[in-house]
Design an enzyme around this catalytic site. Sequence first.
Site, PDB file in Angstrom:
ATOM      1  N   ASP A 124     136.549  88.940  73.391  1.00 16.90           N
ATOM      2  CA  ASP A 124     135.855  90.229  73.330  1.00 16.90           C
ATOM      3  C   ASP A 124     136.269  91.113  74.506  1.00 16.90           C
ATOM      4  OD1 ASP A 124     134.050  89.794  71.027  1.00 16.90           O
ATOM      5  OD2 ASP A 124     133.123  88.271  72.287  1.00 16.90           O
TER       6      ASP A 124
ATOM      7  N   ARG B 104     125.049  84.410  74.610  1.00 18.14           N
ATOM      8  CA  ARG B 104     124.013  85.115  73.840  1.00 18.14           C
ATOM      9  C   ARG B 104     122.624  84.963  74.473  1.00 18.14           C
ATOM     10  NH1 ARG B 104     124.027  83.138  67.928  1.00 18.14           N
ATOM     11  NH2 ARG B 104     126.228  83.544  68.312  1.00 18.14           N
TER      12      ARG B 104
ATOM     13  N   ASP C  97     138.219  90.795  80.802  1.00 17.67           N
ATOM     14  CA  ASP C  97     137.713  92.161  80.987  1.00 17.67           C
ATOM     15  C   ASP C  97     136.345  92.163  81.672  1.00 17.67           C
ATOM     16  OD1 ASP C  97     136.355  91.114  78.666  1.00 17.67           O
ATOM     17  OD2 ASP C  97     135.609  93.154  78.355  1.00 17.67           O
TER      18      ASP C  97
ATOM     19  N   ASP D  73     140.566  85.781  77.176  1.00 19.39           N
ATOM     20  CA  ASP D  73     139.219  86.060  76.702  1.00 19.39           C
ATOM     21  C   ASP D  73     139.382  86.816  75.379  1.00 19.39           C
ATOM     22  OD1 ASP D  73     136.371  86.612  76.749  1.00 19.39           O
ATOM     23  OD2 ASP D  73     136.918  88.650  77.368  1.00 19.39           O
TER      24      ASP D  73
ATOM     25  N   GLY E 172     130.861  89.061  78.763  1.00 15.89           N
ATOM     26  CA  GLY E 172     131.275  87.705  79.143  1.00 15.89           C
ATOM     27  C   GLY E 172     130.130  86.702  79.227  1.00 15.89           C
TER      28      GLY E 172
ATOM     29  N   SER F 223     131.930  83.446  73.182  1.00 16.90           N
ATOM     30  CA  SER F 223     131.317  83.789  71.891  1.00 16.90           C
ATOM     31  C   SER F 223     131.351  82.654  70.874  1.00 16.90           C
ATOM     32  CB  SER F 223     132.019  85.000  71.283  1.00 16.90           C
ATOM     33  OG  SER F 223     131.525  85.229  69.978  1.00 16.90           O
TER      34      SER F 223
HETATM   35  C1  BG6 Z   1     131.241  87.357  75.018  1.00 18.38           C
HETATM   36  C2  BG6 Z   1     130.781  88.792  75.054  1.00 18.38           C
HETATM   37  O1  BG6 Z   1     132.590  87.283  74.666  1.00 18.38           O
HETATM   38  O2  BG6 Z   1     130.481  86.618  74.059  1.00 18.38           O
HETATM   39  C3  BG6 Z   1     129.290  88.842  75.338  1.00 18.38           C
HETATM   40  O3  BG6 Z   1     131.483  89.485  76.076  1.00 18.38           O
HETATM   41  C4  BG6 Z   1     128.534  88.006  74.312  1.00 18.38           C
HETATM   42  O4  BG6 Z   1     128.856  90.182  75.310  1.00 18.38           O
HETATM   43  C5  BG6 Z   1     129.079  86.591  74.317  1.00 18.38           C
HETATM   44  O5  BG6 Z   1     127.145  87.984  74.614  1.00 18.38           O
HETATM   45  C6  BG6 Z   1     128.393  85.686  73.299  1.00 18.38           C
HETATM   46  O6  BG6 Z   1     128.714  86.139  72.023  1.00 18.38           O
HETATM   47  P1  BG6 Z   1     128.122  85.565  70.679  1.00 18.38           P
HETATM   48  O7  BG6 Z   1     129.088  86.098  69.652  1.00 18.38           O
HETATM   49  O8  BG6 Z   1     128.165  84.067  70.761  1.00 18.38           O
HETATM   50  O9  BG6 Z   1     126.736  86.073  70.528  1.00 18.38           O
HETATM   51 MG    MG Z   2     135.301  89.854  77.411  1.00 17.30          MG
END
Ligand code: BG6
Ligand code: MG
Length: 213
Positions: A10, A48, A169, A8, A45, A115
């Site tokens: 973030d 958005r 995480d 992962d 995780g 993300s």
């Molecule tokens: C995850 C984060 O990796 O990505 C989340 O832990 C986040 O908190 C998700 O909402 C989506 O991220 P992004 O960058 O596409 O808005």
């Molecule tokens: Mg994470």
Amino acid sequence: MKKAVIFDLDGVIVSTDGYHYKAWKAMADEEGIYFDEVINNRLRGVSRMASLEIILERATKTYTDEEKEAMATKKNDIYRESLVELTPDDILPGVMDTLTGLREKGVKLAIGSSSKNTPVILEQIGLGSYFDAVADGNQITKSKPDPEVFLLAAKLLGVDPADAAVVEDAYAGIDAAKAGGMKAVAVGDASKYEKADVAGATLADIPLDDILA
Ligand code: BG6
Ligand code: MG
């Protein structure tokens, strides 16, 4: 022994929690929606739009799909501005030793992240072309705890899910790894989760052999 490890991004490779929090908080404050760090922990995780739905549980009015899109875009614009501050110094403890140690053993390495900002973040921290495969929020339709992103990462690496370990995480990420038939290695918040196969505070606390066993 596992042939591949899927990380992962973030909270495992780099800590972006604070940036996500500040951006969602700015958006929520503007709308007059209550938001705090406890609610923020539930967003780990989660995609958005699914994150926005969790925040909107505290809203006193309902929003149209267009309004929701605008709110998510506003949050992401603020978040993207903060990402320019990220540097290789923000890579979390133990990460580079783990990555280089695994690579020396011939283990394939991938990213499996919800993300859509994954490519930007990897570039910022100097790992833009480091991984053998990157599966991220731009390529999937189902967010963790669905295993889609990890199954895609395994497919891109050409390994069977049973031959892969996932480092996560987030509770949702551990559930996703197990749902995909993979070994689940937990760090940070998820290290308290009983479903994890191996756990440590950071990757510096987890021997390579424990990840690969
Ligand atoms: C995850 C984060 O990796 O990505 C989340 O832990 C986040 O908190 C998700 O909402 C989506 O991220 P992004 O960058 O596409 O808005
Ligand atoms: Mg994470």
